[in-house]
Design an enzyme around this catalytic site. Structure first.
Site, short mmCIF file in Angstrom:
data_model
loop_
_atom_site.label_atom_id
_atom_site.label_comp_id
_atom_site.label_asym_id
_atom_site.label_seq_id
_atom_site.Cartn_x
_atom_site.Cartn_y
_atom_site.Cartn_z
N GLY A 54 -4.20 57.54 -94.26
CA GLY A 54 -4.42 58.63 -93.32
C GLY A 54 -5.85 58.52 -92.84
O GLY A 54 -6.68 57.87 -93.48
N CYS A 81 -4.58 53.34 -99.56
CA CYS A 81 -5.77 53.73 -98.81
C CYS A 81 -6.08 55.22 -99.04
O CYS A 81 -6.39 55.61 -100.15
CB CYS A 81 -5.59 53.38 -97.33
SG CYS A 81 -7.14 53.43 -96.42
N TYR A 82 -5.94 56.07 -98.02
CA TYR A 82 -6.19 57.51 -98.23
C TYR A 82 -5.31 58.02 -99.38
O TYR A 82 -5.74 58.85 -100.19
CB TYR A 82 -5.88 58.29 -96.95
CG TYR A 82 -6.02 59.79 -97.12
CD1 TYR A 82 -7.27 60.39 -97.04
CD2 TYR A 82 -4.91 60.60 -97.38
CE1 TYR A 82 -7.42 61.76 -97.21
CE2 TYR A 82 -5.04 61.97 -97.55
CZ TYR A 82 -6.30 62.55 -97.47
OH TYR A 82 -6.44 63.90 -97.65
N HIS A 168 -4.16 47.59 -97.63
CA HIS A 168 -2.83 47.87 -97.10
C HIS A 168 -1.84 46.75 -97.44
O HIS A 168 -1.80 45.74 -96.73
CB HIS A 168 -2.91 48.06 -95.57
CG HIS A 168 -3.58 49.33 -95.19
ND1 HIS A 168 -2.91 50.52 -95.04
CD2 HIS A 168 -4.89 49.61 -94.97
CE1 HIS A 168 -3.77 51.48 -94.73
NE2 HIS A 168 -4.97 50.95 -94.68
N GLU A 170 1.21 46.74 -96.94
CA GLU A 170 2.33 46.71 -95.99
C GLU A 170 2.06 45.85 -94.77
O GLU A 170 2.98 45.50 -94.04
CB GLU A 170 2.70 48.15 -95.56
CG GLU A 170 1.70 48.85 -94.66
CD GLU A 170 0.51 49.49 -95.38
OE1 GLU A 170 0.18 49.05 -96.50
OE2 GLU A 170 -0.10 50.41 -94.81
N ASP A 226 22.45 52.09 -79.57
CA ASP A 226 22.51 53.20 -80.53
C ASP A 226 23.74 54.07 -80.34
O ASP A 226 24.47 54.34 -81.30
CB ASP A 226 21.25 54.08 -80.42
CG ASP A 226 19.98 53.26 -80.50
OD1 ASP A 226 20.06 52.13 -81.01
OD2 ASP A 226 18.93 53.75 -80.07
N LYS A 366 15.87 50.29 -85.60
CA LYS A 366 16.69 49.55 -84.63
C LYS A 366 17.38 48.32 -85.26
O LYS A 366 18.56 48.10 -85.04
CB LYS A 366 15.78 49.08 -83.49
CG LYS A 366 16.53 48.58 -82.29
CD LYS A 366 16.97 49.75 -81.47
CE LYS A 366 17.68 49.39 -80.21
NZ LYS A 366 17.90 50.59 -79.41
#
Ligand code: XMP
Length: 510
Positions: A54, A81-82, A168, A170, A226, A366
């Protein structure tokens, strides 16, 4: 099904974290920190929690804080992180903010022997983006990684299974990030990799069979991926009780309306009503040149046509929407600048009486929707269709939209797409199409002067459509498309190729 909670503290990578977990076939849900309590987390039965990053500093009173009771639920937590600083702060550690502490970019990480770092060399590259750092980890925590500048790049309390990383994992720049997340979800949380498209399909069919039994259900079909997947899925669950209204606004690509009708209506036997509303849309769009106005008019009219059809059907119990996860996130944010009003987000008919709304795909990304589509037996070319804006060709015609211009654009676009397919380049670009610019220029044909329109060809390569590169298409393919378009289509005497990336341009021209 085992699931991980991604508790969102406003980080820019929250979706990415959920994606990474789900790529390991473990279901992950993102919830804003202020929408779920520790008790609810416990009741939901999550196997692990990831605190996102964040932009804030934990000492700022307005920064997102959370009930420290979460640390004692007995559920493993990974703070990023945050999120890591928040764990440290909640557990009594000390956070510092210093010029010296800030790191940005690829940084060498030194890790010690820990379950979180299993299979990872003791020295590797990670991605850092922070000002604050954990100066003193809380009692019970030990430092398990550092960098040259950051004394505590990772910490853990193994007995409580609480972990925090300043970097991070990710993002792909953290070379072993994937392995770290795997270690967390499998070795630390003990998740089973059981989130698969086939399970999703079976579970959803079972679920909606029971939940929608005896109900009259209506779905607005756009023909996009979708809503098509939602239609086939619900058709498998409730058959005839699902009625799909396909509003053909006349702004579709060449042959598209018939394709949707044939595939979904005939091939899948879906109860489908096609409304040919071209005239209605064109008359509303007459004289309108402002892109945002066009989008608003089309979105609004779409709903009105849908409502008119629905009224003819009498009382509807349930309305289905093909909303997918990124739509939920984008429409929920509200405070970011409106670049374009995406017409399929948030627009709901307000005069149809219905009891509830069902969104069977609202938790999926998606690529997951596509997997589900394949699992349902939807043809590859429909599932892997390139994205097409809800307002259709109207936002690919600069200036006023007329029937004549639509026909010119439809034909040009079809030629360009055909040439790309012929050259075997469908996978070289994420999206490719033609735009009818409002520019007329002088040309020569035979011995005569012409004064015709300019077609712009656009092809982009991107992962997420938030940013995009223009695709370096081979010159001979562009040449073939240009020569066919100018020869075969009356009214076009010039073709240009758009070599702008996003940003500064957007993918669509309007
Ligand atoms: P932009 O032009 O915003 O486009 O860079 C990013 C992606 O979104 C598609 N797009 C839309 N999709 N409804 C949609 O479903 C819309 O109103 C809409 N407008 C743009 C665009 O085709 C590209 O893939």
């Amino acid at each position: 099904m085992d699931k991980i909670l991604v508790l969102d503290f406003g980080g820019q990578y929250n979706q990415l974290i959920a994606r990474r977990v789900r790529a390991e076939h473990v279901y992950a849900e993102i919830k804003p920190f202020n929408k779920i309590t520790p008790l609810e987390i416990k009741e939901e039965g999550y196997k692990g929690i990831i605190f996102t990053g964040g932009p804030n500093s934990v000492y700022d009173p307005s920064s997102p804080h959370y009930d420290p009771a979460v640390l004692d639920l007995g559920i493993p937590i990974l703070g990023i992180c945050y999120g890591a600083q928040l764990i440290a702060w909640m557990a009594g550690g000390e956070i510092a903010s210093a010029e010296m502490g800030s790191e940005y970019g690829k940084i060498t990480l030194y890790t010690s022997n820990n379950i979180l770092f299993d299979g990872i060399p003791s020295e590797s590259i990670c991605w850092m983006s922070h000002n604050d750092f954990i100066k003193t980890p809380p009692e019970g925590f030990s430092v398990i990684a550092h960098t040259d500048k950051c004394p505590c790049a990772a910490m853990c309390d193994e007995s409580r299974k609480l972990y925090g990383v300043q970097f991070h994992p990710e993002v792909t720049h953290t070379v072993y990030g994937k392995q770290m997340l795997r270690n967390f979800i499998f070795s630390i949380c003990g998740c089973k990799a059981d989130w698969k498209a086939e399970n999703f399909v079976e579970n959803s069919i079972e679920y909606y069979k029971a939940r929608l039994a005896g109900k009259k259900v209506l779905l607005a079909l756009s023909g996009g991926v979708d809503s098509s997947v939602a239609a086939v899925l619900l058709n498998r669950a409730i058959g005839e009780n699902l009625i799909c209204v396909f509003v053909d606004h006349g702004l579709l690509r060449k042959g598209e309306g018939d394709y949707v009708e044939n595939t979904l209506g005939r091939q899948f036997g879906i109860n489908l009503i096609r409304v040919n509303a071209e005239e209605r849309f064109l008359s509303k769009l007459s004289g309108v040149i402002d892109p945002e106005k066009k989008r608003k008019i089309i979105g609004e009219e779409f709903i009105r046509v849908f409502e008119d059809e629905a009224k003819k059907l009498g009382k509807i119990d349930v309305l289905v929407q093909g909303t997918i996860y990124p739509d939920v996130i984008e429409s929920g944010k509200g405070d970011s600048a409106v670049i374009k009003s995406h017409h399929n987000v948030g627009g709901l008919p307000d005069v149809i009486a219905f009891e509830e709304i069902v969104e069977p795909l609202r938790d999926l990304f998606k690529d997951e929707v596509r997997q589900v589509g394949i699992q349902l037996g939807i043809p590859h070319e429909l599932v892997w269709r390139q994205p097409f804006p809800g307002p259709g060709l109207a936002v690919r015609i600069i200036g006023e939209v007329t029937k004549e211009k639509l026909d010119i654009l439809r034909e040009s676009d079809a030629i360009f797409r055909e040439e790309i397919v012929k050259a075997g380049l469908e996978n070289a670009a994420s999206q490719y199409f033609a735009v009818l610019t409002n520019l007329q220029s002088v040309g020569v044909m035979g011995d005569a002067r012409t004064y015709g329109y300019t077609i712009a060809l656009r092809a982009v390569t991107t992962d997420d459509f938030m940013t995009a590169e223009w695709t370096r298409l081979p010159h001979d393919v562009l040449e073939k498309a240009s020569s066919r378009i100018t020869n075969e289509i009356k009214g076009i005497n010039r073709v240009v190729y758009d070599i702008t990336s996003k940003p500064p341009a957007t993918v669509e021209w309007e």
